[in-house]
Design an enzyme around this catalytic site. Sequence first.
Site, short mmCIF file in Angstrom:
data_model
loop_
_atom_site.label_atom_id
_atom_site.label_comp_id
_atom_site.label_asym_id
_atom_site.label_seq_id
_atom_site.Cartn_x
_atom_site.Cartn_y
_atom_site.Cartn_z
N SER A 234 3.51 80.00 43.59
CA SER A 234 3.27 79.18 42.41
C SER A 234 2.58 77.88 42.79
O SER A 234 2.66 77.43 43.94
CB SER A 234 4.59 78.86 41.71
OG SER A 234 5.23 80.03 41.26
N GLU A 312 -1.83 87.00 35.94
CA GLU A 312 -0.70 86.58 35.11
C GLU A 312 -0.50 85.06 35.16
O GLU A 312 0.52 84.57 35.63
CB GLU A 312 0.57 87.30 35.55
CG GLU A 312 0.50 88.81 35.38
CD GLU A 312 1.64 89.53 36.07
OE1 GLU A 312 2.40 88.87 36.82
OE2 GLU A 312 1.76 90.75 35.89
N ARG A 315 1.37 78.58 33.83
CA ARG A 315 1.34 77.13 33.97
C ARG A 315 -0.03 76.55 33.68
O ARG A 315 -0.16 75.52 33.01
CB ARG A 315 1.78 76.77 35.40
CG ARG A 315 1.90 75.28 35.66
CD ARG A 315 1.95 75.00 37.17
NE ARG A 315 2.78 75.91 37.91
CZ ARG A 315 4.01 75.64 38.36
NH1 ARG A 315 4.53 74.45 38.12
NH2 ARG A 315 4.69 76.51 39.05
N TYR A 363 13.18 70.88 42.23
CA TYR A 363 12.12 71.09 43.21
C TYR A 363 11.57 69.81 43.84
O TYR A 363 10.66 69.88 44.66
CB TYR A 363 10.93 71.82 42.56
CG TYR A 363 11.29 73.06 41.79
CD1 TYR A 363 11.99 74.11 42.39
CD2 TYR A 363 10.93 73.21 40.45
CE1 TYR A 363 12.33 75.24 41.68
CE2 TYR A 363 11.26 74.35 39.74
CZ TYR A 363 11.96 75.37 40.36
OH TYR A 363 12.28 76.50 39.67
N CYS A 390 25.00 61.88 33.20
CA CYS A 390 25.98 61.36 34.17
C CYS A 390 25.77 62.08 35.50
O CYS A 390 26.57 62.93 35.92
CB CYS A 390 27.39 61.58 33.63
SG CYS A 390 28.65 60.70 34.58
N GLU A 391 24.67 61.77 36.14
CA GLU A 391 24.24 62.46 37.36
C GLU A 391 23.24 61.57 38.08
O GLU A 391 22.21 61.19 37.51
CB GLU A 391 23.57 63.79 36.99
CG GLU A 391 23.23 64.69 38.14
CD GLU A 391 24.42 65.48 38.63
OE1 GLU A 391 24.54 65.66 39.85
OE2 GLU A 391 25.24 65.91 37.79
N TYR A 420 7.57 75.24 32.11
CA TYR A 420 8.83 75.20 32.86
C TYR A 420 9.67 73.98 32.60
O TYR A 420 10.52 73.61 33.42
CB TYR A 420 8.55 75.34 34.38
CG TYR A 420 7.84 76.62 34.71
CD1 TYR A 420 8.49 77.84 34.61
CD2 TYR A 420 6.51 76.62 35.09
CE1 TYR A 420 7.83 79.03 34.89
CE2 TYR A 420 5.84 77.80 35.37
CZ TYR A 420 6.51 79.00 35.27
OH TYR A 420 5.86 80.17 35.54
#
Length: 466
Positions: A234, A312, A315, A363, A390-391, A420
């Site tokens: 990708s 195919e 993106r 990623y 909360c992260e 995505y």
Amino acid sequence: MASHPLAPAWLAIPDDANELAPSVWSSNVSRDDTGVLTVGGVSATEIAETFGTPVYVLDEADVRARAAHVLAAFSREFAAIGAEAKVYYAGKAFLSTEVARWVTEAGLNIDVCSPGELAVALAAGVDASRLGHHGNNKSIAEIDRSVKAGMGTIVIDSPQEIARVAEAATRHGRRQGVRLRVNSGVHAHTHDFLATAHEDQKFGLPLERAAEAVADIRSHDSLTFLGLHCHIGSQIFGADGFAESAARLLTVHRELLADGPVPELNLGGGFGIAYTTVDDPESIDDLAAAIANIVASECARLDIPVPNVAFEPGRVIIGPAGFTLYEVGTTKDVELNTDEGTAFRRYVSVDGGMSDNARTALYGADYSVRIANRTSDAEPVLIRLAGKHCESGDIVVNDDYLPADVAPGDLVGVPATGAYCWSLASNYNYLGRPPVVAVRDGVARVIVRGETEADLLARDAGLDAR
């Protein structure tokens, strides 16, 4: 201006922190006379007032144009070498009934990889013969539904699927077209690729097992073998990986011709886009020409006819056509020690985050950001666009520059979020997924409704028990 000690080496301090780089924004995005970002004739402020924030915004005309351009480029280049090209839009990038109609009206087929994606495509009125079905673990019921619907092609991913598809085709009185997914040993990402003898991954079969699997496929009267399929990665910026993969596939393709027709070769997708101003993917026109030349030269070397090809992409069609609009809630400066002394990073927190864009956390993806409701003459300041979850890893844009007067209430736009982002969205911290708004010719409309708290509570069976 000296570089910021906390900024990555690739990120330059901009001369103008209001500039909208064409490489990362859709073709119909600009600023109006008052400095407000507009898309397709609709302002960001109007979108925010009408639909709220966060909100995914799709430039419909841009999606349609990109879909048509991809098909035209590959059709032109492969016609020049005596072959036809099919293009399947990869639905996993983003799929809704409207988008399904846009891409099929542009002449594309659609690749689906789940019962839900199949349901969306069929609900959009797409003829099942224009669909391809992927997946490494298609259930028997899923295969049966696909065959019954009249699926154009099913991509065989494992030995067990051969009998399952054959049985379903027999049951429904169909002769089902299938491709066999194989691993070429080529891994590609951006401008780099690695060629190995074997791949350790869940998709497909090793090339050396292709002949055995194809013989099994050909032994079933209810199946028609269409050709090999391979996906090498990708966000690919150049053609080198496709060159190596095509050479390996066509060698096996030649061997398979000895026992029957092999009309097609599917080289997958993965064509990259720009997320930042330093990303420089090869154009679709250049990629199409390069890949066609590769296929032609390899077929000549092997003394075989040039097969029809399929691709195919997802993106490259939907990604640049979308952006996400947020409202700033808070800002704060964090003081850090560096080798060059004390430096400040400004955290700009918005009303969305990793629930609407998981790619940064998953990623380490880089994105860009610009103020959308105005322009400013304030000097650029290094910022990190954070979400409201909360992260600590809830970051949307790791590093970019905004005018120093960015403040609560400002709207900010993050470009290249068409692919995505919605498809990976979640309800983390019980946030509802944002709506998707399509804009075209001065009109904005919802094509996927956002979720409300009532939607979230509707699934909670504990309320029924109470």
